[in-house]
Enzyme design. Structure first.
Site, PDB file in Angstrom:
ATOM      1  N   TYR A 113       0.645  -1.064   0.816  1.00 46.59           N
ATOM      2  CA  TYR A 113      -0.277   0.154  -0.123  1.00 46.59           C
ATOM      3  C   TYR A 113       0.981   1.197  -0.243  1.00 46.59           C
ATOM      4  O   TYR A 113       2.106   1.111   0.660  1.00 46.59           O
ATOM      5  CB  TYR A 113      -0.632  -0.641   0.825  1.00 46.59           C
ATOM      6  CG  TYR A 113      -1.408   1.380   1.580  1.00 46.59           C
ATOM      7  CD1 TYR A 113      -2.831   1.466   0.500  1.00 46.59           C
ATOM      8  CD2 TYR A 113      -1.639   2.347   2.143  1.00 46.59           C
ATOM      9  CE1 TYR A 113      -3.432   2.849   0.574  1.00 46.59           C
ATOM     10  CE2 TYR A 113      -2.482   3.417   2.053  1.00 46.59           C
ATOM     11  CZ  TYR A 113      -3.204   3.422   1.126  1.00 46.59           C
ATOM     12  OH  TYR A 113      -4.317   5.022   1.576  1.00 46.59           O
ATOM     13  N   TRP A 115       1.291   5.630  -1.789  1.00 51.33           N
ATOM     14  CA  TRP A 115       0.978   6.821  -3.018  1.00 51.33           C
ATOM     15  C   TRP A 115       2.186   6.195  -4.101  1.00 51.33           C
ATOM     16  O   TRP A 115       2.074   7.020  -4.994  1.00 51.33           O
ATOM     17  CB  TRP A 115       0.798   8.388  -2.445  1.00 51.33           C
ATOM     18  CG  TRP A 115      -0.678   8.295  -1.763  1.00 51.33           C
ATOM     19  CD1 TRP A 115      -1.589   7.256  -1.115  1.00 51.33           C
ATOM     20  CD2 TRP A 115      -1.460   9.614  -2.282  1.00 51.33           C
ATOM     21  NE1 TRP A 115      -2.531   8.303  -0.529  1.00 51.33           N
ATOM     22  CE2 TRP A 115      -2.537   9.576  -2.053  1.00 51.33           C
ATOM     23  CE3 TRP A 115      -0.468  10.923  -3.040  1.00 51.33           C
ATOM     24  CZ2 TRP A 115      -4.164  10.425  -1.930  1.00 51.33           C
ATOM     25  CZ3 TRP A 115      -1.713  11.658  -3.310  1.00 51.33           C
ATOM     26  CH2 TRP A 115      -2.884  11.341  -2.363  1.00 51.33           C
TER      27      TRP A 115
HETATM   28  N1  LIG Z   1      -0.509  19.004   1.857  1.00 53.10           N
HETATM   29  C1  LIG Z   1      -0.921  17.527   2.382  1.00 53.10           C
HETATM   30  N2  LIG Z   1      -2.437  17.473   0.967  1.00 53.10           N
HETATM   31  C2  LIG Z   1      -2.656  16.156   1.411  1.00 53.10           C
HETATM   32  C3  LIG Z   1      -2.348  15.403   1.966  1.00 53.10           C
HETATM   33  C4  LIG Z   1      -0.740  16.023   2.328  1.00 53.10           C
HETATM   34  O1  LIG Z   1       0.161  14.876   2.845  1.00 53.10           O
HETATM   35  N3  LIG Z   1      -0.358  16.241   1.867  1.00 53.10           N
HETATM   36  N4  LIG Z   1      -2.855  13.353   1.733  1.00 53.10           N
HETATM   37  C5  LIG Z   1      -3.640  13.441   0.501  1.00 53.10           C
HETATM   38  C6  LIG Z   1      -4.771  12.491   1.256  1.00 53.10           C
HETATM   39  S1  LIG Z   1      -3.858  10.792   1.232  1.00 53.10           S
HETATM   40  C7  LIG Z   1      -6.126  12.505   1.820  1.00 53.10           C
HETATM   41  S2  LIG Z   1      -6.578  10.863   2.639  1.00 53.10           S
HETATM   42  C8  LIG Z   1      -6.778  14.102   2.524  1.00 53.10           C
HETATM   43  C9  LIG Z   1      -6.475  13.204   3.687  1.00 53.10           C
HETATM   44  O2  LIG Z   1      -7.458  14.281   3.782  1.00 53.10           O
HETATM   45  P1  LIG Z   1      -8.354  14.387   5.452  1.00 53.10           P
HETATM   46  O3  LIG Z   1      -8.671  13.130   6.225  1.00 53.10           O
HETATM   47  O4  LIG Z   1      -9.780  15.828   5.119  1.00 53.10           O
HETATM   48  O5  LIG Z   1      -6.975  15.259   5.933  1.00 53.10           O
HETATM   49  P2  LIG Z   1      -6.913  15.900   7.405  1.00 53.10           P
HETATM   50  O6  LIG Z   1      -5.734  16.900   7.840  1.00 53.10           O
HETATM   51  O7  LIG Z   1      -6.248  14.397   8.456  1.00 53.10           O
HETATM   52  O8  LIG Z   1      -8.228  16.144   7.969  1.00 53.10           O
HETATM   53  C10 LIG Z   1      -8.687  17.520   8.060  1.00 53.10           C
HETATM   54  C11 LIG Z   1      -9.172  18.148   9.264  1.00 53.10           C
HETATM   55  O9  LIG Z   1     -10.811  16.880   9.672  1.00 53.10           O
HETATM   56  C12 LIG Z   1     -10.280  17.553  10.970  1.00 53.10           C
HETATM   57  N5  LIG Z   1     -10.823  16.206  12.189  1.00 53.10           N
HETATM   58  C13 LIG Z   1      -9.654  15.487  12.531  1.00 53.10           C
HETATM   59  N6  LIG Z   1     -10.353  14.296  13.478  1.00 53.10           N
HETATM   60  C14 LIG Z   1     -11.665  15.377  14.117  1.00 53.10           C
HETATM   61  C15 LIG Z   1     -13.004  14.808  14.055  1.00 53.10           C
HETATM   62  O10 LIG Z   1     -13.161  13.537  15.030  1.00 53.10           O
HETATM   63  N7  LIG Z   1     -14.008  15.460  13.825  1.00 53.10           N
HETATM   64  C16 LIG Z   1     -14.197  16.764  13.272  1.00 53.10           C
HETATM   65  N8  LIG Z   1     -14.974  17.507  12.754  1.00 53.10           N
HETATM   66  N9  LIG Z   1     -12.951  16.708  12.807  1.00 53.10           N
HETATM   67  C17 LIG Z   1     -11.529  16.346  12.525  1.00 53.10           C
HETATM   68  C18 LIG Z   1      -8.741  18.110  11.430  1.00 53.10           C
HETATM   69  O11 LIG Z   1      -8.550  18.923  12.378  1.00 53.10           O
HETATM   70  C19 LIG Z   1      -8.143  17.653  10.463  1.00 53.10           C
HETATM   71  O12 LIG Z   1      -7.451  18.905   9.791  1.00 53.10           O
HETATM   72  O13 LIG Z   1      -5.485  14.842   2.016  1.00 53.10           O
HETATM   73  C20 LIG Z   1      -4.870  14.497   0.697  1.00 53.10           C
HETATM   74  N10 LIG Z   1      -4.083  15.985   0.844  1.00 53.10           N
HETATM   75  N1  LIG Z   2      -1.486   9.128  12.000  1.00 50.31           N
HETATM   76  C1  LIG Z   2      -1.403   9.036  10.137  1.00 50.31           C
HETATM   77  N2  LIG Z   2      -1.215   8.150   9.929  1.00 50.31           N
HETATM   78  C2  LIG Z   2      -2.033   8.247   8.874  1.00 50.31           C
HETATM   79  C3  LIG Z   2      -2.980   9.499   7.810  1.00 50.31           C
HETATM   80  C4  LIG Z   2      -3.388  10.129   8.990  1.00 50.31           C
HETATM   81  O1  LIG Z   2      -3.477  11.052   8.582  1.00 50.31           O
HETATM   82  N3  LIG Z   2      -2.409  10.272  10.497  1.00 50.31           N
HETATM   83  N4  LIG Z   2      -2.536   8.858   6.953  1.00 50.31           N
HETATM   84  C5  LIG Z   2      -2.645   8.044   6.157  1.00 50.31           C
HETATM   85  C6  LIG Z   2      -3.417   8.143   4.937  1.00 50.31           C
HETATM   86  S1  LIG Z   2      -4.809   8.581   4.509  1.00 50.31           S
HETATM   87  C7  LIG Z   2      -2.436   7.658   3.904  1.00 50.31           C
HETATM   88  S2  LIG Z   2      -3.018   8.275   2.112  1.00 50.31           S
HETATM   89  C8  LIG Z   2      -1.138   7.138   4.220  1.00 50.31           C
HETATM   90  C9  LIG Z   2      -0.170   7.689   2.933  1.00 50.31           C
HETATM   91  O2  LIG Z   2       1.383   6.309   3.432  1.00 50.31           O
HETATM   92  P1  LIG Z   2       2.143   5.871   2.166  1.00 50.31           P
HETATM   93  O3  LIG Z   2       1.526   6.082   1.174  1.00 50.31           O
HETATM   94  O4  LIG Z   2       2.653   5.171   2.889  1.00 50.31           O
HETATM   95  O5  LIG Z   2       3.396   7.379   2.282  1.00 50.31           O
HETATM   96  P2  LIG Z   2       4.079   8.129   1.469  1.00 50.31           P
HETATM   97  O6  LIG Z   2       4.978   8.764   1.875  1.00 50.31           O
HETATM   98  O7  LIG Z   2       3.746   8.925   0.158  1.00 50.31           O
HETATM   99  O8  LIG Z   2       4.627   6.714   0.916  1.00 50.31           O
HETATM  100  C10 LIG Z   2       5.331   6.062  -0.069  1.00 50.31           C
HETATM  101  C11 LIG Z   2       6.751   5.896  -0.273  1.00 50.31           C
HETATM  102  O9  LIG Z   2       7.538   5.892  -1.781  1.00 50.31           O
HETATM  103  C12 LIG Z   2       8.144   6.317  -2.433  1.00 50.31           C
HETATM  104  N5  LIG Z   2       8.176   6.164  -3.501  1.00 50.31           N
HETATM  105  C13 LIG Z   2       8.001   7.386  -4.326  1.00 50.31           C
HETATM  106  N6  LIG Z   2       8.191   7.373  -5.734  1.00 50.31           N
HETATM  107  C14 LIG Z   2       8.696   6.068  -6.088  1.00 50.31           C
HETATM  108  C15 LIG Z   2       8.797   4.651  -6.793  1.00 50.31           C
HETATM  109  O10 LIG Z   2       9.192   5.715  -7.814  1.00 50.31           O
HETATM  110  N7  LIG Z   2       9.532   3.778  -5.958  1.00 50.31           N
HETATM  111  C16 LIG Z   2       9.267   3.268  -5.161  1.00 50.31           C
HETATM  112  N8  LIG Z   2       9.630   2.140  -5.120  1.00 50.31           N
HETATM  113  N9  LIG Z   2       9.240   3.892  -4.139  1.00 50.31           N
HETATM  114  C17 LIG Z   2       8.203   4.922  -4.179  1.00 50.31           C
HETATM  115  C18 LIG Z   2       8.579   7.553  -1.544  1.00 50.31           C
HETATM  116  O11 LIG Z   2       9.885   7.626  -0.727  1.00 50.31           O
HETATM  117  C19 LIG Z   2       7.801   6.818  -0.139  1.00 50.31           C
HETATM  118  O12 LIG Z   2       8.350   6.171   0.708  1.00 50.31           O
HETATM  119  O13 LIG Z   2      -1.022   7.264   5.417  1.00 50.31           O
HETATM  120  C20 LIG Z   2      -2.066   7.208   6.421  1.00 50.31           C
HETATM  121  N10 LIG Z   2      -1.086   7.413   7.278  1.00 50.31           N
HETATM  122 MO   LIG Z   3      -4.724   8.808   2.068  1.00 52.10          MO
END
Ligand SMILES: Nc1nc2c(c(=O)[nH]1)N[C@H]1C(S)=C(S)[C@@H](COP(=O)(O)OP(=O)(O)OC[C@H]3O[C@@H](n4cnc5c(=O)[nH]c(N)nc54)[C@H](O)[C@@H]3O)O[C@H]1N2
Ligand SMILES: Nc1nc2c(c(=O)[nH]1)N[C@H]1C(S)=C(S)[C@@H](COP(=O)(O)OP(=O)(O)OC[C@H]3O[C@@H](n4cnc5c(=O)[nH]c(N)nc54)[C@H](O)[C@@H]3O)O[C@H]1N2
Ligand SMILES: [Mo]
Length: 758
Positions: A113, A115
């Site tokens: 799993y 990105w």
């Molecule tokens: N810059 C940046 N952008 C991203 C990402 C990133 O890593 N960096 N990741 C991307 C990915 S993979 C995803 S899935 C999306 C995630 O998108 P979201 O899941 O919506 O993002 P978060 O920033 O985890 O949460 C948004 C806000 O929800 C609020 N929150 C947390 N818990 C609760 C709760 O229990 N109740 C309420 N009402 N609010 C709560 C927090 O204050 C938080 O700032 O973002 C994407 N966009």
């Molecule tokens: N506590 C907490 N945990 C969370 C979240 C949170 O809000 N709070 N958010 C969750 C969510 S929504 C998500 S989507 C996940 C994201 O979790 P991940 O998708 O596992 O996080 P990334 O850091 O994007 O990991 C991608 C990895 O791929 C590597 N990579 C980039 N390009 C390449 C390539 O070409 N080849 C290979 N082999 N590797 C490459 C990067 O160096 C990086 O280490 O995290 C989850 N975990």
């Molecule tokens: Mo995510």
């Protein structure tokens, strides 16, 4: 003389033109069509030419000596030995052959799993899956960390999870929405990223236009800055994980004050008769009144009632961020939000109804018409075994154990080997000390990475992969949330001994005798042109004309003209529910689901319900750990991707990930901004740099996810993490037996000053 060149490329956080001098990236120019380029692109030169690049294939010392019988507790501590590519691939060939023969293909977990990077051909997990499918398969994963609960709940509620990626468009909202009520805000920080890439970050302009048109915004959640100041939102700082109670309190008010749209419910929904007794308290003696909700949420009852009345009187869009389902019983707030929107009766009307996920990605809701685009095909996995993605540690610790998932009893596989490519569980998984215990159970861990990331350091065999700037590819947003198709032109030669993963697998395929079926006789460039041509043909069928490959490559991008008409989710269903039924058993919105009720799950009953989270500000554990940790997405990077780069490093406080705390909580602990603090609970501890701010609710602290796991004592489980990695603290449990999704937002901790000689 220096030679200067430019190459267009794209990342999940946007497109850019890399500036190249003598085979070195020296800077980036943002994509000229992007009104709000993300500063994250500026880390590109650091990323490609970093000291943290893996220079050659490497094997952990003890593994080189003892192979699969090595002492796995040394992982993460022992040094690595560089080997040749042939040695590394021979080692992998031998080990996979052994594992498959002795334990069967299902004992290899290669769900991988993550990105990875943008691009349609060089997709790290897909390339791995394609290869392994040729050699007998592997244990896969299902679901995701992003929308884990809703992915499995949505089919029961409204039939088609695709709705999650196609909400009512901003163009409809800007014109018609009077009241935009969002649980979890619409954080602009998150609107920098879109999986697969994003050409123009114009969601931010739509947000501004919506405000300018007079829409009123309400931010329900623990953090004020989840809505930008410019939106002038009213902030209702509820306790984290209490949204379901808040929604039920709103529904109760709508019901008791006869403000609900009974005609809508009767025509378009089933199951209201099963919920009303719960709402009124007839079934359990507890009316879900505004007073009841106020006690749980700490939002005053009068404010809840006032909001309910206002919602009933205005064209209202109820938005729910993904974060609130990344919590214990995360299915419930999503279901309760559907109940709320259904009682308001505006689903399927312009600017009204419900949206899941505004503020979670750059392109969501932006009017666009995207061409169907083909990615590298992975083929069919001969192994049917899988695990719910976030049950990885459970699976490692409990081979053979029975568990429930989405109405099924299943058993965990006996995982002997792990291969991870393109993701980082030492970033994304909860309770890393528990993961470390599970990780030791695996006899062999192979990781492909461009950098010495935390997961690379936890491997036995590490293969250096190219970054996307070292290969040709093309890209577009994975869920068709953007209107650009873009070229990813190789900017520099592969660094050190890094190789494209496709070429790595082609060589391995030769060792396994399956080269022909793996490559289909194409090299990377031929695959790229083949996938583009397939995309062009599929697009033509959908009435979208794409240019010939050469022309596309030359220009560097193609923009598909956006539609002129706004999109309104569920409009056809509303117009004629008999002709356009939902794909649920009843053909309607299921406010009560017979199917889910029949599963008999105590943690996910047949209708939305308030179920106490395992840890929250109302639980007895606050005596010991009085602060609720929100570990949301970082503003200056994507997850853990390139935390050491300049953009992410600029945000650090005291050299660690910042922790935001309310002044009341800081004063109580005698802490001031800028200090180094220790954040801890019974699961683990990390260091962080303090920021005191009134933008967060008292009793709640915030640390972004993604700081690179950096144990002060490498290899020692329970070691203090020196970076501010929140997953040292989070709880590793499924949302429920239904979705088994991760619950990173359900965590209590405490904080204290940290002296260096502690
Ligand atoms: N810059 C940046 N952008 C991203 C990402 C990133 O890593 N960096 N990741 C991307 C990915 S993979 C995803 S899935 C999306 C995630 O998108 P979201 O899941 O919506 O993002 P978060 O920033 O985890 O949460 C948004 C806000 O929800 C609020 N929150 C947390 N818990 C609760 C709760 O229990 N109740 C309420 N009402 N609010 C709560 C927090 O204050 C938080 O700032 O973002 C994407 N966009
Ligand atoms: N506590 C907490 N945990 C969370 C979240 C949170 O809000 N709070 N958010 C969750 C969510 S929504 C998500 S989507 C996940 C994201 O979790 P991940 O998708 O596992 O996080 P990334 O850091 O994007 O990991 C991608 C990895 O791929 C590597 N990579 C980039 N390009 C390449 C390539 O070409 N080849 C290979 N082999 N590797 C490459 C990067 O160096 C990086 O280490 O995290 C989850 N975990
Ligand atoms: Mo995510």
């Amino acid at each position: 003389m220096t030679s200067k060149r430019e190459a267009i490329s794209g990342a999940h956080w946007g497109l850019f033109r890399a500036q190249i001098e003598d085979n070195k990236i020296v800077g980036v120019k943002p994509f000229e069509k992007d009104p709000h380029p993300s500063p994250m692109i500026e880390a590109t030169p650091d990323l490609v030419h970093s000291d943290l690049r893996i220079t050659a294939p490497a094997v952990r010392q003890g593994y080189l000596e003892n192979g699969h019988q090595s002492d796995t507790s040394k992982r993460g501590a022992e040094s690595f030995v560089e080997v040749t590519w042939d040695q590394a691939l021979d080692l992998i060939h031998g080990e996979l052959t052994r594992v498959f023969k002795e334990h069967g293909n299902e004992s290899l977990f290669a769900g991988s799993y993550g990105w990875a990077s943008a691009g349609k051909f060089h997709v790290a997990p897909s390339q791995l899956h394609r290869f392994l499918n040729q050699v007998g398969g592997f244990t896969f994963h299902k679901g995701n960390y992003s929308a884990g609960a809703i992915t499995y709940l949505a089919p029961y509620l409204f039939g088609d999870p695709w709705f999650l990626f196609a909400p009512t468009s901003w163009s409809s909202i800007a014109e018609h929405t009077e009241l935009f009520v969002s649980f979890g805000g619409v954080p602009s920080k998150n609107m920098q990223a879109d999986q697969g890439g994003i050409g123009a970050h114009d969601g931010l302009d739509w947000l501004a236009r919506t405000k300018a048109n007079g829409t009123e915004f309400i931010n329900i959640g623990p953090i004020a800055t989840d809505m930008d100041d410019s939106l002038g939102a009213q902030w209702l700082p509820c306790r984290p994980n209490t949204d379901t109670a808040m929604m039920l309190g709103l529904c109760h008010t709508l019901y008791t004050e006869a403000l609900w749209d009974q005609a809508f419910i009767n025509r378009y929904c089933v199951g209201i008769e099963k919920i009303l007794p719960y709402l009124t308290g007839a079934s359990d003696g507890q009316p879900k009144s505004a007073e009841w909700a106020a006690e749980i949420t700490e939002i005053p009852a009068e404010q809840i009632r006032t909001l309910a009345r206002k919602m009933a009187a205005s064209r209202t869009l109820v938005n729910v961020s993904l974060s609130i389902q990344r919590a214990d019983h995360g299915e419930q707030p999503y279901w309760a939000a559907l109940l709320l929107a259904a009682m308001l009766g505006e689903i399927g009307l312009p600017g009204g109804g419900i949206a899941y996920g505004f503020g979670t990605s750059a392109g969501l809701g932006v009017p666009r018409k995207m061409a169907p685009v083909m990615s590298v095909p992975t083929g069919k996995n001969p192994v049917s075994q899988f695990i719910p993605v976030a049950r990885i540690t459970d699976a490692l610790l409990n081979p053979g154990k029975a568990y429930q998932f989405n109405g099924e009893e299943r058993h965990y596989p006996d995982i002997r080997a792990i291969w991870w490519a393109g993701g980082n569980p030492f970033h994304h998984h909860q309770d890393l000390n528990r993961l470390l215990r599970g990780w030791q159970k695996a006899e062999t861990v192979i990781v492909n990475e461009p950098w010495w990331t935390p997961i690379a350091r936890q491997a036995d065999i590490v293969l250096p992969a190219t970054t996307s700037l070292e290969r040709n590819d093309f890209g577009s947003a994975n869920f068709a949330t953007d209107r650009y198709l873009f070229a990813m032109q190789q900017a520099v030669a592969p660094q050190h001994q890094a190789r494209d993963e496709y070429d790595i697998y082609a060589d391995l395929a030769t060792r396994f005798g399956v080269e022909e079926t793996f490559t289909e006789g194409r090299d990377s460039q031929q695959w790229l042109e083949h996938l583009y041509e397939e995309s062009r043909q599929a697009s033509a069928k959908a009435g979208i004309e794409l240019p010939e490959f050469e022309q596309f490559w030359e220009v560097g991008y193609h923009e598909v003209p956006p539609p002129t008409e706004p999109y309104v989710a569920f409009a056809p269903f509303r117009a004629d529910p008999e002709a356009n039924p939902l794909r649920t058993p009843s053909g309607k919105f299921e406010l009560f689901s017979e199917t889910i009720a029949e599963f008999g799950y105590d943690d996910c009953p047949g209708h939305p319900a308030w179920l106490e989270p395992a840890e929250w500000l109302g639980s007895p554990l606050v005596e010991k750990f009085p602060l609720h940790l929100i570990s949301n997405q970082p503003s200056a990077r994507l997850h853990g991707q390139f935390d050491p780069g300049r953009v992410s490093q600029q945000t650090k406080v005291a050299g660690r990930e910042p922790i935001t705390m309310h002044p009341v909580d800081a004063t109580r602990r005698g802490l001031i901004s800028g200090e180094l603090v220790k954040v801890f609970n019974d699961r683990g501890a990390c260091l962080a740099g303090l920021v005191v701010s009134e933008s967060i609710r008292p009793g709640v602290i915030q640390i972004s996810t993604g700081a690179w796991f950096d144990p002060l004592e490498p290899g020692v489980i329970g070691s203090l993490d020196n970076s501010g990695n929140v997953n040292m603290l989070t709880l590793d449990k499924g949302t429920s037996k239904l979705a088994q999704a991760p619950i990173s937002q359900t965590t209590l901790v405490d904080v204290q000053r940290f002296e260096i000689d502690d």
